[in-house]
Design a protein around this motif. Sequence first.
Motif, PDB file in Angstrom:
ATOM      1  N   GLY A 136       0.264-119.012 -20.355  1.00  0.00           N
ATOM      2  CA  GLY A 136      -1.058-119.407 -20.790  1.00  0.00           C
ATOM      3  C   GLY A 136      -2.188-118.902 -19.917  1.00  0.00           C
ATOM      4  N   TRP A 137      -1.872-118.409 -18.728  1.00  0.00           N
ATOM      5  CA  TRP A 137      -2.930-117.987 -17.814  1.00  0.00           C
ATOM      6  C   TRP A 137      -3.621-116.713 -18.290  1.00  0.00           C
ATOM      7  CZ3 TRP A 137      -1.619-118.922 -11.942  1.00  0.00           C
ATOM      8  CH2 TRP A 137      -1.369-120.289 -11.751  1.00  0.00           C
ATOM      9  N   LEU A 138      -2.867-115.754 -18.823  1.00  0.00           N
ATOM     10  CA  LEU A 138      -3.486-114.519 -19.291  1.00  0.00           C
ATOM     11  C   LEU A 138      -4.345-114.773 -20.523  1.00  0.00           C
ATOM     12  CD1 LEU A 138      -0.634-111.892 -18.792  1.00  0.00           C
ATOM     13  CD2 LEU A 138      -2.739-112.159 -17.473  1.00  0.00           C
ATOM     14  N   ALA A 139      -3.924-115.719 -21.368  1.00  0.00           N
ATOM     15  CA  ALA A 139      -4.741-116.078 -22.529  1.00  0.00           C
ATOM     16  C   ALA A 139      -6.066-116.679 -22.081  1.00  0.00           C
ATOM     17  CB  ALA A 139      -3.979-117.063 -23.422  1.00  0.00           C
ATOM     18  N   LYS A 140      -6.065-117.369 -20.954  1.00  0.00           N
ATOM     19  CA  LYS A 140      -7.283-117.968 -20.419  1.00  0.00           C
ATOM     20  C   LYS A 140      -8.118-116.942 -19.662  1.00  0.00           C
ATOM     21  CE  LYS A 140      -9.425-122.006 -19.633  1.00  0.00           C
ATOM     22  NZ  LYS A 140     -10.699-121.443 -19.225  1.00  0.00           N
ATOM     23  N   LEU A 141      -7.462-115.960 -19.067  1.00  0.00           N
ATOM     24  CA  LEU A 141      -8.152-114.975 -18.247  1.00  0.00           C
ATOM     25  C   LEU A 141      -9.175-114.181 -19.051  1.00  0.00           C
ATOM     26  CD1 LEU A 141      -8.403-113.517 -15.504  1.00  0.00           C
ATOM     27  CD2 LEU A 141      -6.611-111.950 -16.290  1.00  0.00           C
ATOM     28  N   LEU A 160     -18.624-112.614 -16.687  1.00  0.00           N
ATOM     29  CA  LEU A 160     -19.423-111.389 -16.721  1.00  0.00           C
ATOM     30  C   LEU A 160     -20.825-111.616 -17.276  1.00  0.00           C
ATOM     31  CD1 LEU A 160     -16.611-108.946 -17.852  1.00  0.00           C
ATOM     32  CD2 LEU A 160     -17.792-108.919 -15.649  1.00  0.00           C
ATOM     33  N   GLN A 161     -21.084-112.803 -17.798  1.00  0.00           N
ATOM     34  CA  GLN A 161     -22.427-113.128 -18.270  1.00  0.00           C
ATOM     35  C   GLN A 161     -23.339-113.581 -17.119  1.00  0.00           C
ATOM     36  OE1 GLN A 161     -22.248-115.927 -21.568  1.00  0.00           O
ATOM     37  NE2 GLN A 161     -20.388-114.975 -22.327  1.00  0.00           N
ATOM     38  N   ILE A 162     -22.759-113.895 -15.977  1.00  0.00           N
ATOM     39  CA  ILE A 162     -23.569-114.280 -14.815  1.00  0.00           C
ATOM     40  C   ILE A 162     -24.287-113.034 -14.305  1.00  0.00           C
ATOM     41  CG2 ILE A 162     -23.530-115.235 -12.486  1.00  0.00           C
ATOM     42  CD1 ILE A 162     -20.921-116.632 -13.183  1.00  0.00           C
ATOM     43  N   PRO A 163     -25.609-113.063 -14.174  1.00  0.00           N
ATOM     44  CA  PRO A 163     -26.335-111.887 -13.690  1.00  0.00           C
ATOM     45  C   PRO A 163     -25.758-111.392 -12.368  1.00  0.00           C
ATOM     46  CG  PRO A 163     -27.873-113.541 -14.492  1.00  0.00           C
ATOM     47  CD  PRO A 163     -26.515-114.193 -14.485  1.00  0.00           C
ATOM     48  N   PRO A 173     -23.278-108.912  -4.556  1.00  0.00           N
ATOM     49  CA  PRO A 173     -21.957-108.332  -4.323  1.00  0.00           C
ATOM     50  C   PRO A 173     -20.804-109.191  -4.806  1.00  0.00           C
ATOM     51  CG  PRO A 173     -23.352-107.968  -2.425  1.00  0.00           C
ATOM     52  CD  PRO A 173     -24.113-108.890  -3.331  1.00  0.00           C
ATOM     53  N   ALA A 174     -20.918-110.524  -4.694  1.00  0.00           N
ATOM     54  CA  ALA A 174     -19.815-111.396  -5.104  1.00  0.00           C
ATOM     55  C   ALA A 174     -19.488-111.227  -6.577  1.00  0.00           C
ATOM     56  CB  ALA A 174     -20.171-112.853  -4.812  1.00  0.00           C
ATOM     57  N   TYR A 175     -20.491-110.921  -7.394  1.00  0.00           N
ATOM     58  CA  TYR A 175     -20.275-110.733  -8.825  1.00  0.00           C
ATOM     59  C   TYR A 175     -20.057-109.262  -9.169  1.00  0.00           C
ATOM     60  CZ  TYR A 175     -22.419-115.393  -8.825  1.00  0.00           C
ATOM     61  OH  TYR A 175     -22.720-116.706  -8.570  1.00  0.00           O
ATOM     62  N   MET A 176     -20.795-108.379  -8.494  1.00  0.00           N
ATOM     63  CA  MET A 176     -20.656-106.950  -8.768  1.00  0.00           C
ATOM     64  C   MET A 176     -19.249-106.458  -8.487  1.00  0.00           C
ATOM     65  SD  MET A 176     -24.282-105.602  -7.193  1.00  0.00           S
ATOM     66  CE  MET A 176     -23.844-103.874  -7.370  1.00  0.00           C
ATOM     67  N   SER A 177     -18.585-107.079  -7.503  1.00  0.00           N
ATOM     68  CA  SER A 177     -17.232-106.645  -7.160  1.00  0.00           C
ATOM     69  C   SER A 177     -16.270-106.842  -8.328  1.00  0.00           C
ATOM     70  CB  SER A 177     -16.725-107.407  -5.937  1.00  0.00           C
ATOM     71  OG  SER A 177     -16.654-108.805  -6.194  1.00  0.00           O
ATOM     72  N   VAL A 178     -16.482-107.896  -9.130  1.00  0.00           N
ATOM     73  CA  VAL A 178     -15.627-108.119 -10.293  1.00  0.00           C
ATOM     74  C   VAL A 178     -15.901-107.067 -11.356  1.00  0.00           C
ATOM     75  CG1 VAL A 178     -15.000-109.744 -12.116  1.00  0.00           C
ATOM     76  CG2 VAL A 178     -15.486-110.578  -9.814  1.00  0.00           C
ATOM     77  N   HIS A 179     -17.168-106.721 -11.556  1.00  0.00           N
ATOM     78  CA  HIS A 179     -17.501-105.655 -12.500  1.00  0.00           C
ATOM     79  C   HIS A 179     -16.810-104.354 -12.093  1.00  0.00           C
ATOM     80  CE1 HIS A 179     -21.005-107.401 -14.875  1.00  0.00           C
ATOM     81  NE2 HIS A 179     -20.690-108.362 -14.022  1.00  0.00           N
ATOM     82  N   ALA A 183      -5.084-109.533 -22.583  1.00  0.00           N
ATOM     83  CA  ALA A 183      -6.079-109.778 -21.547  1.00  0.00           C
ATOM     84  C   ALA A 183      -6.973-108.557 -21.344  1.00  0.00           C
ATOM     85  CB  ALA A 183      -5.385-110.149 -20.238  1.00  0.00           C
ATOM     86  N   MET A 184      -6.382-107.350 -21.404  1.00  0.00           N
ATOM     87  CA  MET A 184      -7.156-106.120 -21.271  1.00  0.00           C
ATOM     88  C   MET A 184      -8.213-106.014 -22.360  1.00  0.00           C
ATOM     89  SD  MET A 184      -6.504-103.952 -18.733  1.00  0.00           S
ATOM     90  CE  MET A 184      -6.631-102.257 -19.293  1.00  0.00           C
ATOM     91  N   LEU A 185      -7.825-106.337 -23.594  1.00  0.00           N
ATOM     92  CA  LEU A 185      -8.778-106.262 -24.699  1.00  0.00           C
ATOM     93  C   LEU A 185      -9.929-107.242 -24.511  1.00  0.00           C
ATOM     94  CD1 LEU A 185      -6.377-105.974 -27.784  1.00  0.00           C
ATOM     95  CD2 LEU A 185      -7.791-104.173 -26.802  1.00  0.00           C
ATOM     96  N   SER A 186      -9.603-108.467 -24.121  1.00  0.00           N
ATOM     97  CA  SER A 186     -10.642-109.477 -23.934  1.00  0.00           C
ATOM     98  C   SER A 186     -11.573-109.113 -22.781  1.00  0.00           C
ATOM     99  CB  SER A 186     -10.008-110.849 -23.672  1.00  0.00           C
ATOM    100  OG  SER A 186      -9.317-111.312 -24.798  1.00  0.00           O
ATOM    101  N   LEU A 187     -11.009-108.626 -21.684  1.00  0.00           N
ATOM    102  CA  LEU A 187     -11.821-108.265 -20.537  1.00  0.00           C
ATOM    103  C   LEU A 187     -12.703-107.054 -20.844  1.00  0.00           C
ATOM    104  CD1 LEU A 187      -9.181-108.750 -17.702  1.00  0.00           C
ATOM    105  CD2 LEU A 187     -11.200-110.160 -18.109  1.00  0.00           C
ATOM    106  N   ALA A 188     -12.169-106.098 -21.615  1.00  0.00           N
ATOM    107  CA  ALA A 188     -12.970-104.932 -21.996  1.00  0.00           C
ATOM    108  C   ALA A 188     -14.151-105.350 -22.859  1.00  0.00           C
ATOM    109  CB  ALA A 188     -12.101-103.922 -22.750  1.00  0.00           C
TER     110      ALA A 188
END
Length: 503
Positions: A386-391, A399-402, A407-413, A442-447
Amino acid sequence: MATPSAAFEALMNGVTSWDVPEDAVPCELLLIGEASFPVMVNDMGQVLIAASSYGRGRLVVVSHEDYLVEAQLTPFLLNAVGWLCSSPGAPIGVHPSLAPLAKILEGSGVDAKVEPEVKDSLGVYCIDAYNETMTEKLVKFMKCGGGLLIGGQAWDWANQDDLSEDREELLHGISELDISNSDCFPSQLLVHGALAFPLGLDSYHGCVIAAARYGRGRVVVTGHKVLFTVGKLGPFLLNAVRWLDGGRRGKIVVQTELRTLSGLLAVGGIDTSIEPNLTSDASVYCFEPVSEVGVKELQEFVAEGGGLFVGAQAWWWAFKNPGVSPLARFPGNLLLNPFGISITSQSLNPGPFRTPKAGIRTYHFRSTLAEFQVIMGRKRGNVEKGWLAKLGPDGAAFLQIPAEEIPAYMSVHRLLRKLLSRYRLPVATRENPVINDCCRGAMLSLATGLAHSGSDLSLLVPEIEDMYSSPYLRPSESPITVEVNCTNPGTRYCWMSTGSLTA
């Protein structure tokens, strides 16, 4: 205040390599909040030097005090005190524990002298991280515009501080969080900070209550203010306020609109003061954030040791503000995002929520993303069911957080762009459908989330077009969300709902 990128350039001007002492074993620095950024990172990705800002001042932290007395690091040390000093020509004070640093700076023409105490006349103060008696003075010094250069390692001290102990204290005597009779639909919380952790989860890992440490203070967040009035949550509410107070037995302030909470706490022997706003002598403040006013004051209240008990839902705000992301603009999130907990517009069904058990891993967005990265790199391994479905949806929300210049957010981008450019996006077909509780889903959702965030995906456009060209998705225990653009900007075609969705 300079942007992190400009600050980094100033700190690294002329520094081409790091000649650090081999016998000084550093600790890894954990970057918390939106202002901090890494300056030196080792080949394992661990941050050894970082910088930040606080109030009107600035801060540079090194992961071992010996780095501050090493002559080979003189170019960086000069850059550091120069960047930290907001008053040109102001003297640099050095605590006696770092006396050799004063000589290093003086040898390079810097007005530096040993000072046992921080003074308002100083532009920068340099000290090791082991002096607890000066904490209040140092915080005040930075808030007023001073610069702080500090070094130390915490690997021995850190063994005494474990988030699991915080969780056990908050959930002492509690096996579940039952809000089934509350007649409310709380918002789902996104837990993404390194020092944030969930306390109540549904069967799909949706979080209704979470907590975090931030600076010297603590935060507890519930997905609806009504949870402050639920009698069955009485034991938890008492635990939460005591944990937030941190043993100070200080003043507990309850916002006027939440006076029912005051009654529940009184039953457990906790006296409160009902006030319209945060007071200067408060130890804990319980409230619902409804505006942007006072956000900085509240964040500093926590950073300097206060406890914040927040209750809010964002789905109604999202309904009244169509087209605007609550992760970016909802008043509660302007306050909470830096703490590592965000309130989403996704609602949760009322009912009993399970509490994390000691010794059992719990879903956390950032740690699951890190595991996902490892799995994609090794092409083997797995995460909890269930973790990947949540990811995927959590990633889209995060990713909606400006993220610009944070850097803390840009690193995830950057991490997601790296993943998507390295591993080809899966294309769903009738013969090869994609479920969301797997790496491909998960790849599709993250993309999708990355595309909606505005990140530069120019190198990935062909693959994203392929992704959207195929509608075949296999249902799983928690369904993939399909967003449909229902606007009709032209006159040639018109979208009309059939009222049903078939596969």
